[in-house]
Design a protein around this motif. Structure first.
Motif, short mmCIF file in Angstrom:
data_model
loop_
_atom_site.label_atom_id
_atom_site.label_comp_id
_atom_site.label_asym_id
_atom_site.label_seq_id
_atom_site.Cartn_x
_atom_site.Cartn_y
_atom_site.Cartn_z
N PHE A 173 0.24 3.46 -15.95
CA PHE A 173 0.21 3.23 -14.41
C PHE A 173 -0.99 2.54 -13.85
CE2 PHE A 173 -0.89 4.33 -10.10
CZ PHE A 173 0.43 4.23 -9.40
N CYS A 230 5.92 7.35 -5.28
CA CYS A 230 4.90 6.65 -5.77
C CYS A 230 3.57 6.92 -4.64
CB CYS A 230 5.01 5.35 -6.26
SG CYS A 230 3.39 4.79 -6.73
N ARG A 232 1.12 5.36 -4.47
CA ARG A 232 0.60 4.03 -4.00
C ARG A 232 1.70 3.26 -3.27
NH1 ARG A 232 -2.15 1.10 -9.06
NH2 ARG A 232 -3.79 2.35 -8.59
N CYS A 233 2.87 3.02 -3.65
CA CYS A 233 3.86 2.26 -3.06
C CYS A 233 5.17 3.05 -2.56
CB CYS A 233 4.28 1.14 -4.07
SG CYS A 233 5.46 1.46 -5.24
N CYS A 254 6.34 3.99 -12.39
CA CYS A 254 6.58 3.44 -11.09
C CYS A 254 7.18 2.04 -11.18
CB CYS A 254 5.49 3.38 -10.15
SG CYS A 254 5.85 2.62 -8.45
N GLY A 256 7.70 -0.10 -9.04
CA GLY A 256 7.16 -0.94 -8.00
C GLY A 256 5.88 -1.46 -8.55
N CYS A 257 5.05 -0.51 -8.99
CA CYS A 257 3.72 -0.69 -9.52
C CYS A 257 3.66 -1.02 -10.90
CB CYS A 257 2.71 0.71 -9.29
SG CYS A 257 2.61 1.02 -7.56
ZN LIG Z 1 4.19 2.28 -7.12
#
Ligand SMILES: [Zn+2]
Length: 261
Positions: A173, A230, A232-233, A254, A256-257
């Motif tokens: 990650f 997530c 973060r996002c 994730c 997205g990340c």
């Molecule tokens: Zn993410």
């Protein structure tokens, strides 16, 4: 699942308590050691190799154990109540004049000659927590199989020893790597360095943290957070089993990340 840092901490406590002490009573509750009596021997030292624990004793014998999924060694002052689990889960008892070490649920427990330890730990790659960690060798081991997924390669103890599912998941990650990315497309040195840094940082506090926040439910970015957003996002975290059994431990990521390409 204990990882290298857990074993390392257990090792340190056991070494401090038992090192240099004579064993006055031993009790093994596994068939292969049922008649073994190590009383009278001195515990010279307890050392960790990856997720393996080696208890070296006088007379050139080593008691080798591995924690696998939920094994552990507990240390008690004499007379203290044992709390590691029901009695039928006890595999070994080692007693000195002031301490009792009790091994619970240890799937691997065997006696080997100290000069033949290589037969049980010789297959391991460089130990991430060893002061003499061979970084170049670890990187070379990982890069030797460029088609393999990074998540499988990081978990393979022949490449580098001590890392388990928590760290390999969080490292992927933090580096933005989808767990199925082939090794050839990954900055392997960065993955090795980050794994080592995270594991060493957690040696002191006794918990596995990758977020910098040591509070329940906040210690990981994606590990065991499938279905949650997530941090973060906000994308929903996924999980799947990746790789061939028996290395098919659950990966979390994730989308997205950690895009697939
Ligand atoms: Zn993410």
């Amino acid at each position: 699942m204990p990882e290298g840092d857990t074993v390392w901490r257990a090792c340190k406590r056991l070494d401090q308590a038992l090192g240099g002490q004579e064993l006055i009573r031993t009790d093994f509750r596994v068939p292969t050691l049922a008649t073994t009596d190590l009383s009278g021997r001195t515990m010279l030292e307890v050392v960790a190799r990856g997720k393996h624990l080696l208890m070296r004793m006088s007379g050139g014998v080593t008691l080798h154990s591995h924690f696998r999924m939920d094994g552990s060694w507990h240390l008690y002052k004499r007379g203290e109540r044992w709390r590691g689990g029901p009695g039928h889960q006890i595999r070994a008892v080692l007693e000195t004049s002031s301490w009792t070490a009790v091994g619970y649920r240890l799937p691997v427990l065997e006696l080997v000659a100290t000069d033949a330890e290589q037969s049980v730990v010789g297959h391991l790659g460089p130990d991430l927590l060893s002061p003499s960690f061979d970084r170049a060798q670890a990187i070379a081991n990982l890069e030797a199989d460029p088609e393999r997924t990074i998540s499988e390669a990081l978990l393979d103890q022949r490449n580098l020893a001590g890392i388990g599912n928590f760290y390999r998941t969080e490292v992927c990650f933090l580096l933005g790597l989808h767990p199925t990315r082939p090794v050839a497309s990954v900055d392997v040195a960065a993955a090795v360095d980050l794994s080592r840094r995270l594991m060493k940082a957690n040696l002191r506090n006794g918990t596995q943290v990758s977020t910098g926040v040591d509070r329940p439910g906040q210690r990981s970015w994606v590990f065991e957070r499938a279905g949650k957003p997530c941090r973060r996002c906000g994308t929903t975290i996924l999980s799947a089993s990746i790789g061939e059994p028996p290395r098919d431990r659950i990966s979390y990521w994730c989308p997205g990340c950690q895009p697939e390409t």
